[in-house]
Scaffold this motif. Structure first.
Motif, PDB file in Angstrom:
ATOM      1  N   ALA A 266       0.839  -1.207   0.000  1.00 17.98           N
ATOM      2  CA  ALA A 266       0.000   0.000   0.000  1.00 17.98           C
ATOM      3  C   ALA A 266       0.872   1.255   0.000  1.00 17.98           C
ATOM      4  O   ALA A 266       0.606   2.213  -0.737  1.00 17.98           O
ATOM      5  CB  ALA A 266      -0.933  -0.005   1.205  1.00 17.98           C
ATOM      6  N   LEU A 267       1.928   1.253   0.811  1.00 18.90           N
ATOM      7  CA  LEU A 267       2.832   2.408   0.860  1.00 18.90           C
ATOM      8  C   LEU A 267       3.547   2.608  -0.477  1.00 18.90           C
ATOM      9  O   LEU A 267       3.669   3.738  -0.966  1.00 18.90           O
ATOM     10  CB  LEU A 267       3.861   2.232   1.992  1.00 18.90           C
ATOM     11  CG  LEU A 267       3.311   2.368   3.410  1.00 18.90           C
ATOM     12  CD1 LEU A 267       4.284   1.810   4.434  1.00 18.90           C
ATOM     13  CD2 LEU A 267       2.983   3.826   3.731  1.00 18.90           C
ATOM     14  N   TYR A 268       3.999   1.508  -1.064  1.00 17.40           N
ATOM     15  CA  TYR A 268       4.739   1.613  -2.334  1.00 17.40           C
ATOM     16  C   TYR A 268       3.825   2.079  -3.472  1.00 17.40           C
ATOM     17  O   TYR A 268       4.170   2.971  -4.256  1.00 17.40           O
ATOM     18  CB  TYR A 268       5.374   0.261  -2.692  1.00 17.40           C
ATOM     19  CG  TYR A 268       6.223   0.339  -3.949  1.00 17.40           C
ATOM     20  CD1 TYR A 268       7.438   1.016  -3.938  1.00 17.40           C
ATOM     21  CD2 TYR A 268       5.798  -0.250  -5.137  1.00 17.40           C
ATOM     22  CE1 TYR A 268       8.218   1.107  -5.082  1.00 17.40           C
ATOM     23  CE2 TYR A 268       6.574  -0.159  -6.291  1.00 17.40           C
ATOM     24  CZ  TYR A 268       7.772   0.520  -6.250  1.00 17.40           C
ATOM     25  OH  TYR A 268       8.539   0.630  -7.389  1.00 17.40           O
ATOM     26  N   THR A 289       8.535   6.005   5.033  1.00 14.44           N
ATOM     27  CA  THR A 289       7.771   5.171   5.985  1.00 14.44           C
ATOM     28  C   THR A 289       7.974   3.695   5.658  1.00 14.44           C
ATOM     29  O   THR A 289       8.188   2.865   6.543  1.00 14.44           O
ATOM     30  CB  THR A 289       6.266   5.515   5.920  1.00 14.44           C
ATOM     31  OG1 THR A 289       6.098   6.910   6.169  1.00 14.44           O
ATOM     32  CG2 THR A 289       5.470   4.727   6.956  1.00 14.44           C
ATOM     33  N   LEU A 290       7.883   3.381   4.378  1.00  8.97           N
ATOM     34  CA  LEU A 290       8.074   1.990   3.920  1.00  8.97           C
ATOM     35  C   LEU A 290       9.463   1.484   4.322  1.00  8.97           C
ATOM     36  O   LEU A 290       9.606   0.357   4.818  1.00  8.97           O
ATOM     37  CB  LEU A 290       7.908   1.947   2.396  1.00  8.97           C
ATOM     38  CG  LEU A 290       7.845   0.583   1.703  1.00  8.97           C
ATOM     39  CD1 LEU A 290       7.259   0.736   0.299  1.00  8.97           C
ATOM     40  CD2 LEU A 290       9.199  -0.098   1.579  1.00  8.97           C
ATOM     41  N   LEU A 291      10.478   2.325   4.119  1.00  6.95           N
ATOM     42  CA  LEU A 291      11.858   1.884   4.394  1.00  6.95           C
ATOM     43  C   LEU A 291      12.150   1.736   5.889  1.00  6.95           C
ATOM     44  O   LEU A 291      13.110   1.062   6.267  1.00  6.95           O
ATOM     45  CB  LEU A 291      12.863   2.838   3.726  1.00  6.95           C
ATOM     46  CG  LEU A 291      12.873   2.720   2.194  1.00  6.95           C
ATOM     47  CD1 LEU A 291      13.607   3.877   1.559  1.00  6.95           C
ATOM     48  CD2 LEU A 291      13.478   1.381   1.740  1.00  6.95           C
ATOM     49  N   LYS A 292      11.300   2.338   6.726  1.00  6.33           N
ATOM     50  CA  LYS A 292      11.422   2.074   8.171  1.00  6.33           C
ATOM     51  C   LYS A 292      10.941   0.656   8.477  1.00  6.33           C
ATOM     52  O   LYS A 292      11.425  -0.003   9.383  1.00  6.33           O
ATOM     53  CB  LYS A 292      10.578   3.075   8.964  1.00  6.33           C
ATOM     54  CG  LYS A 292      11.240   4.430   9.137  1.00  6.33           C
ATOM     55  CD  LYS A 292      10.344   5.337   9.957  1.00  6.33           C
ATOM     56  CE  LYS A 292      10.890   6.759   9.974  1.00  6.33           C
ATOM     57  NZ  LYS A 292       9.933   7.690  10.592  1.00  6.33           N
ATOM     58  N   ASN A 297      14.220  -2.774   1.048  1.00  9.65           N
ATOM     59  CA  ASN A 297      13.295  -2.927  -0.084  1.00  9.65           C
ATOM     60  C   ASN A 297      13.883  -2.217  -1.293  1.00  9.65           C
ATOM     61  O   ASN A 297      13.882  -0.984  -1.386  1.00  9.65           O
ATOM     62  CB  ASN A 297      11.922  -2.341   0.292  1.00  9.65           C
ATOM     63  CG  ASN A 297      10.865  -2.628  -0.750  1.00  9.65           C
ATOM     64  OD1 ASN A 297      11.026  -2.283  -1.918  1.00  9.65           O
ATOM     65  ND2 ASN A 297       9.779  -3.252  -0.331  1.00  9.65           N
ATOM     66  N   SER A 298      14.416  -3.000  -2.231  1.00 10.57           N
ATOM     67  CA  SER A 298      15.172  -2.419  -3.358  1.00 10.57           C
ATOM     68  C   SER A 298      14.302  -1.553  -4.260  1.00 10.57           C
ATOM     69  O   SER A 298      14.749  -0.512  -4.754  1.00 10.57           O
ATOM     70  CB  SER A 298      15.846  -3.525  -4.174  1.00 10.57           C
ATOM     71  OG  SER A 298      14.882  -4.473  -4.592  1.00 10.57           O
ATOM     72  N   LEU A 304      12.889   6.013  -4.581  1.00  4.09           N
ATOM     73  CA  LEU A 304      13.259   7.175  -3.772  1.00  4.09           C
ATOM     74  C   LEU A 304      14.415   7.939  -4.425  1.00  4.09           C
ATOM     75  O   LEU A 304      14.377   9.172  -4.534  1.00  4.09           O
ATOM     76  CB  LEU A 304      13.640   6.724  -2.349  1.00  4.09           C
ATOM     77  CG  LEU A 304      13.929   7.842  -1.329  1.00  4.09           C
ATOM     78  CD1 LEU A 304      12.715   8.745  -1.144  1.00  4.09           C
ATOM     79  CD2 LEU A 304      14.349   7.242   0.010  1.00  4.09           C
ATOM     80  N   GLN A 305      15.418   7.200  -4.899  1.00  4.00           N
ATOM     81  CA  GLN A 305      16.556   7.853  -5.579  1.00  4.00           C
ATOM     82  C   GLN A 305      16.085   8.583  -6.831  1.00  4.00           C
ATOM     83  O   GLN A 305      16.509   9.699  -7.131  1.00  4.00           O
ATOM     84  CB  GLN A 305      17.614   6.795  -5.946  1.00  4.00           C
ATOM     85  CG  GLN A 305      18.367   6.259  -4.747  1.00  4.00           C
ATOM     86  CD  GLN A 305      19.195   5.021  -5.070  1.00  4.00           C
ATOM     87  OE1 GLN A 305      19.038   4.395  -6.129  1.00  4.00           O
ATOM     88  NE2 GLN A 305      20.084   4.656  -4.142  1.00  4.00           N
ATOM     89  N   GLU A 306      15.178   7.945  -7.534  1.00  5.60           N
ATOM     90  CA  GLU A 306      14.634   8.511  -8.780  1.00  5.60           C
ATOM     91  C   GLU A 306      13.887   9.831  -8.540  1.00  5.60           C
ATOM     92  O   GLU A 306      14.135  10.821  -9.235  1.00  5.60           O
ATOM     93  CB  GLU A 306      13.660   7.475  -9.393  1.00  5.60           C
ATOM     94  CG  GLU A 306      13.309   7.720 -10.836  1.00  5.60           C
ATOM     95  CD  GLU A 306      12.304   6.645 -11.305  1.00  5.60           C
ATOM     96  OE1 GLU A 306      11.274   7.049 -11.872  1.00  5.60           O
ATOM     97  OE2 GLU A 306      12.557   5.441 -11.088  1.00  5.60           O
ATOM     98  N   VAL A 307      13.007   9.844  -7.534  1.00  3.74           N
ATOM     99  CA  VAL A 307      12.228  11.077  -7.298  1.00  3.74           C
ATOM    100  C   VAL A 307      13.076  12.180  -6.671  1.00  3.74           C
ATOM    101  O   VAL A 307      12.854  13.354  -6.922  1.00  3.74           O
ATOM    102  CB  VAL A 307      10.961  10.830  -6.435  1.00  3.74           C
ATOM    103  CG1 VAL A 307       9.941  10.038  -7.192  1.00  3.74           C
ATOM    104  CG2 VAL A 307      11.266  10.204  -5.109  1.00  3.74           C
TER     105      VAL A 307
END
Length: 311
Positions: A266-268, A289-292, A297-298, A304-307
């Protein structure tokens, strides 16, 4: 005046307790409920459920007075007498939360949702506990939880019938007794759950064929029968992303996160929808939040890097 109370029945004492509770006289309410418990325990017509409700009502008074330890004890007693009584679960959850016993609170909030998926207080509590436990225990917080009880179908059906009958026989339901929202919607029946699952699987098969619009229809039908199935929301969100209905995707992810505040899919998917709608801030917040929850999570790291490059 006190001597007259001896002749009062337990039902009159319970009503006196309810009246005191409504006017904020919680100590007085506790005394009336204690007297009602004594009277009922002496009675030859003692009913475990009635006694369970009295303990639960007294627990509500203790909770309002900030006596969380006594509230937990009374809720334990209530749940022994009247298993899966939602009000006792919610009151105990609130007491555990106040005592910072977040794992136990999470289990009680979650159990309440298994009985009735429409309790706003239980959804809110589950989300608060998810956040607190993620901060305290990290991404593996679920592994440290006590077991969540399985609610038997017979219990859910009985509770649904009780709720329905009390709604029709009591002209004035008293939600203020426990500070939680009363709901009229019962949990899905076993038949609805099976039908909902079958429709969800039909939707999954259509997704594999790339028929996203048809899959959306199946998932929508499934959710009407079982509105608490998180994966149906996240699956439909994926379909909405595929047909570029990004706001609908966000709505489905919001629904999924109400049920499970740390749901990775849902977060992704909500982050993906925010990205498409050019809401970089919301996208980054969801990914963080997802990465916490899942630090490695690749897909989330890559997005995240892209945005962040586009900022």
């Amino acid at each position: 005046m006190p001597q007259k109370q001896k002749s009062k029945s337990w039902t009159e004492l319970k009503q006196a307790g309810n009246d005191s509770f409504k006017t904020g006289q919680y100590g007085e309410a506790t005394n009336f409920y204690s007297q009602a418990i004594k009277e009922l325990e002496k009675s030859s017509k003692k009913n475990p459920e009635d006694l369970g409700i009295l303990y639960s009502n007294r627990a509500a008074s203790y909770l309002k007075d900030g006596n969380c330890g006594e509230c937990v004890k009374d809720c334990n007693m209530s749940l022994e007498l009247f298993p899966f009584y939602v009000k006792s679960l919610l009151r105990r959850a609130a007491a555990y939360e106040a005592l910072e016993r977040y794992r136990q609170a999470y289990v009680d909030y979650k159990t309440s949702l298994l009985i009735d998926c429409n309790i706003a207080a239980a959804h809110d509590g589950t989300n608060r506990m998810t956040k607190a436990l993620t901060e305290a225990d990290g991404p593996s917080w679920r592994e440290k939880l006590p077991p969540i009880p399985t609610v038997p179908l017979a219990v859910r059906e009985k509770l649904a019938q009780t709720a329905a009958s009390s709604a029709t026989t009591q002209p004035k339901p008293t939600p203020q007794q426990n500070g939680t929202k009363q709901t009229s919607k019962p949990a899905p029946s076993d038949k609805d759950l099976k039908k909902g699952q079958a429709l969800k699987e039909e939707g999954n098969a259509l997704v594999k064929k790339g028929e996203h619009k048809k899959a959306i229809e199946k998932y929508s039908q499934s959710l009407k029968l079982n509105p608490t199935e998180v994966t149906t929301y996240t699956n439909r969100a994926l379909c909405y992303l595929s047909v570029k209905q990004y706001r609908d995707a966000i709505r489905d992810c919001d629904e999924a996160l109400v049920i499970d505040g740390s749901n990775v899919k849902a977060l992704y998917r909500r982050a993906q929808a925010h990205k498409e709608l050019k809401d970089v801030k919301a996208c980054v917040e969801d990914l963080n939040t997802l990465l916490k929850v899942e630090p490695k999570n690749s897909a989330a790291v890559k997005l995240l890097q892209e945005v962040q490059k586009k900022k």
